[in-house]
Every structure is written in structure tokens, then in C-alpha cells.
Design a protein around this motif. Sequence first.
Motif, mmCIF file in Angstrom:
data_model
loop_
_atom_site.group_PDB
_atom_site.id
_atom_site.type_symbol
_atom_site.label_atom_id
_atom_site.label_comp_id
_atom_site.label_asym_id
_atom_site.label_seq_id
_atom_site.Cartn_x
_atom_site.Cartn_y
_atom_site.Cartn_z
ATOM 1 N N PRO A 1 0.814 -1.091 0.082
ATOM 2 C CA PRO A 1 -0.015 0.056 0.135
ATOM 3 C C PRO A 1 0.902 1.379 0.025
ATOM 4 N N THR A 2 0.633 2.207 -1.047
ATOM 5 C CA THR A 2 1.496 3.350 -1.259
ATOM 6 C C THR A 2 0.497 4.351 -1.847
ATOM 7 N N ASP A 3 0.734 5.620 -1.693
ATOM 8 C CA ASP A 3 0.148 6.479 -2.715
ATOM 9 C C ASP A 3 0.865 6.652 -3.925
ATOM 10 N N PRO A 4 0.172 6.179 -5.100
ATOM 11 C CA PRO A 4 0.890 6.067 -6.224
ATOM 12 C C PRO A 4 1.636 7.497 -6.828
ATOM 13 N N LEU A 5 1.189 8.488 -6.158
ATOM 14 C CA LEU A 5 1.849 9.778 -6.498
ATOM 15 C C LEU A 5 3.158 9.793 -6.147
ATOM 16 N N LEU A 6 3.640 9.059 -5.136
ATOM 17 C CA LEU A 6 4.652 9.008 -4.507
ATOM 18 C C LEU A 6 5.732 8.418 -5.609
ATOM 19 N N ASP B 1 5.524 6.255 7.757
ATOM 20 C CA ASP B 1 4.967 4.978 6.981
ATOM 21 C C ASP B 1 3.382 5.290 6.650
ATOM 22 N N GLN B 2 2.716 5.551 7.774
ATOM 23 C CA GLN B 2 1.239 6.233 7.914
ATOM 24 C C GLN B 2 0.903 7.446 6.756
ATOM 25 N N ALA B 3 1.865 8.168 7.079
ATOM 26 C CA ALA B 3 1.785 9.473 5.920
ATOM 27 C C ALA B 3 1.919 9.181 4.768
ATOM 28 N N GLY B 4 2.765 8.073 4.445
ATOM 29 C CA GLY B 4 2.926 7.672 2.942
ATOM 30 C C GLY B 4 1.770 6.860 2.147
ATOM 31 N N VAL B 5 0.878 6.282 3.105
ATOM 32 C CA VAL B 5 -0.264 5.823 2.439
ATOM 33 C C VAL B 5 -1.538 6.689 2.591
ATOM 34 N N GLU B 6 -1.619 7.747 3.658
ATOM 35 C CA GLU B 6 -2.572 8.457 3.922
ATOM 36 C C GLU B 6 -3.085 9.151 2.677
#
Length: 536
Positions: free
Chosen positions: A163-168, A471-476
Amino acid sequence: MNPITTALRLSLFGAILALAPVTAAQAKTPADQLIVGMSLVNLFSIDPANAPGLDASGVNANLYDTLLKRDNGNPEQHLPQLAKSWSVSEDGKQITFTLRDDVKFHSGNPLTADDVAWSLYRVMKLNYGLATTWKAYGYSVDNIQSLIRASDAHTLVIDLPQPTDPLLLIDSLATSPSAVVVDRQTVLKHEKNGDLGAAWLVTNEAGSGPFTLTRWNANDSLLMTRFDGYWGGAAKLKRVVVRHMTESQSLRLMLERGDLDLAYGMAAPDIKAIDGRDTLQVQSLQRGTMYYVALSMKQPQFADPKVREAVRNLIDYQGLDRQVMPYYGKLNQQPMQLGLAARLPDPGYAMNVAKAKTLLAEAGYPQGFSTTIRTLSEPPFTDIAARLQATLAEGGIKASIVSGTGNQVYGAMRARNFDIIVARGAERYPHPYFSLRTFAYNPNNSDDAGLPNFQGWRASFFSPQLNTLIDQAGVERDSAKRVALYHQAQSLYDQQVGPIMMISQMTDTVVSSAEIKGFSGDDAEATRYLGVYKQR
């Protein structure tokens, strides 16, 4: 004589003249060449899998291309480059890129999606420091070929392994120095003993960028020649010649005489002396890179938070900002770039010798101790280190300075073999997630984890609580919740007295002849010379 041979000899003769020692009678620089003066001391490799430094990025930005690029440093917007379009699946787990079909490498080989996929696989397989970028998303040498693959010659499919924000991930593909695309066929022709061309690519290139590498002599000069078959249109200048120069006064003199077109790394007094002249122009660029003082928590003294806090109170932040850093950087005490909405205000660290002595006594060092400061042998690093040495001494800490090249200084840090380092680094583009990952994140503190792209790992700083917040910020996906997590992480880093202490955010001052047009510095020192020309 054959006209082509004659023209070639004259062309090479012009390049040789540009590289020749400067004499008082030397004329203005050639109209079709850009003569650049800068220090090349930190340029030890241009292999995209093992070239994390700013100097290498500045070279490779002209030799290679990436799938896409940032729009003026905006982390939310990206522009096409090798990829003409891309889409993200509804569940955010897959990104599909459609590549241009008119791109050729310098070898003449056409660009394919296999080249892109293989370039990223090569980074993971070689497993140098830049592989950390992709490890952080969950990629490994075992899974990357199944997750990043070509579905046809011009379509690249990327599956996110966790799980990762694809924008990153998209942002990393636009900004990481390891995200450039190499010519797979050419590189493999130079493979030796299964090294994927690593030995060859240290001093050679296999790109598709607007310039080709003609010659590079370490700590001497580098010559790039226009690639007339560039898909984005040929560069306006025929050559870019970079001369290794470390003396600021020499850079200034050659600019004033017209023997240089552009100079990086000039000292503040020399820039101030020529700022405002009609014949020269000064461009100041805020970088994402930070100047910092790092303490190794492998050393017993610095494993103690009271000692780290004492050191924090023995750094003259305001004095450095006023007296050393003009034209080099701007005061920044947070592990995050200036101007970001998620950045907290500076915590207000200041010199406090009495408090530092009290903390050292409480930690069991009432008489202080001896240590070493490693730093690069060039300004402003030498000036920062000298000032730090003096202020540490006020608190009883006796530090000797060990200066050296980038490989010597940063090599020791990557090997986790240092006491104190005055250095510069981190995420170059403004993005809160990547800033915190660079400075505060460390998922595995063992020596053999091999995570040198994380400054926290280099300094042996390990905080599971901070790791979780980042880690939480990376998927929020909710922006307000994400900013709140970033705020918590910065506050916690302050409370835990993180061993990497930011002192300034890099300001890169470039001085050039007023004849130079079309030059716009990039905020990650990945400046392209594609549109640069001379107006005479």
C-alpha cells in the motif's frame, strides 16, 4: 584532405582550446560552446545506479532522460518526457505508462519499455545506495521484474507491491537520479563478469539525452557534445565544457575576463563583489538539499540524547546563517524543506554554552571529550566545520577536522564509520514525505542492512515510532490527516534529539555572463543546457 576529416579536426581543435590552460591573451569563449567552471571533486561516478551526488545529477540530466519530470518543482504536478501519458488504476495499485515512439538512444537503438524496466531492475540488482528508493516501496531484486514490466514495446506496467500513494512512486520516477533510462543493449555489450556494465558506466554513458559524453578526465574536465538526433529537438549549443575549478577567485577572474560563461560554487565575498554588474548575472536558486551536522550514534557519546542535545546547543545557527551561509543557504532547522505546508516553524535552536555544559556533565562528561569532524575540503563546508570546531570547544568538546573528497567523506558516512560530519544531502525536490524518510526513517539498523540512502541509517538513528508515523503518512490519502502526521513526526524528531541536525537549506548561486540566455537552474541541480544559447 577529406572535408569531413578537416571539419572534425577543426571541431576537436576548438574543444581542445576551450580546455587549454587560460592565458591573458585568450579570446572570448566560442559562440557555440558553454564553458562552465565548477568543482568536480565530488564527481566519482556517472553510473545512474551509483551516482547520488548533485554533481553527477547535473551531468546525467543532460545525458539521460526520465519517464516524466516535475512541473517547476511542484510535487503534485508532472510533465511528460519519455512517457507521453500515464494512468493510475482505480484501486491505486497499478500505473501504466505509454512511451514515445520517436526516441533513440545515442547508440541509435530505439527506446523500448524493456529498457525502462531493465534500468530499474539494474538498480536493484547492483544494490548500491540508490536502490533504497525502490526498496522503500517494497521492490526487491526477486520481485521487481514481475512487478515492473513491458506489456509491449511502448507500454510499461508498474504494480505497487505494498500500500502506497501512487503519486509518491510517480514522483520518484520523475526525480530520483536512479530513475533515468539506460540503453540496455549498449550497456550489456560492456558487461564484465555479470556486473551489468557497472565498471563501464562509471566513466561512460548510454543515454538518450540532449548531449553525449565525449570525454571526462577526473578532477580536470568534462566535455559533452550535442546529440543532433535528440527527440526533443537539438540543443542550441554544440558543446558544454566543464572545467574543474575549486578556487573562487579564479572563477571570478575568468568570468570577468570572459574566459568562462558560467560558474558554480563561488564564495560569497566574490559573488557579492560582482553582483549587480551589467556584464554578469547572478541567479540564486533554492534547493531541496540541506547542510547539516550529523552525529554517529554508533559512538557511545552520541548514543546519549543528552550529549546530542549538548551538541545542538553548541551550534551557532544564527551566526552561521549571517556570516557563512549567504549565497550558500538559508537557515532551516527542520528535517523538511522550506515553504511546504506540512513544515512546522523552526524550533528556535540557538547557541547556549551553559546549557550544553550542564547536559554534558549530566551525561558523565564534565570535562568534555575528544572527537573528529569530517567534511569536504571546500567552502562552505570548511567554514562550517571550523566554526563548529570553535563552538564545540566552548563546551569542552575537542574536535579535530578531517577534510577530504566527497568519496572519502560520504564514503565514511555510508560505511557508518565516523564521529561527526558536516555535509550536504537529502531529497532534492520539495516533498514532506521524502524529506522525513531521508532524515528520520530507518527500517533496519543493522550494519549489513545496506540502506545508505537513509541518512538516519547512516547515523545509526532508529525510532520505530517515527518509522510508523512516516509510513502512515505515505499511504494516507486525506490531506489534512497526512499533514497532521507530518507535524507529529517533526515534533517527535525534535523530542528524540535526532542526530542529523539541519543548519541550512541550500541556495545555489550561479554566476554567468550576461550573454547567456535560456539558462534556468533546476531546483535539484539537474539543470539541462538544452535551451541555453549566447546572445552576442
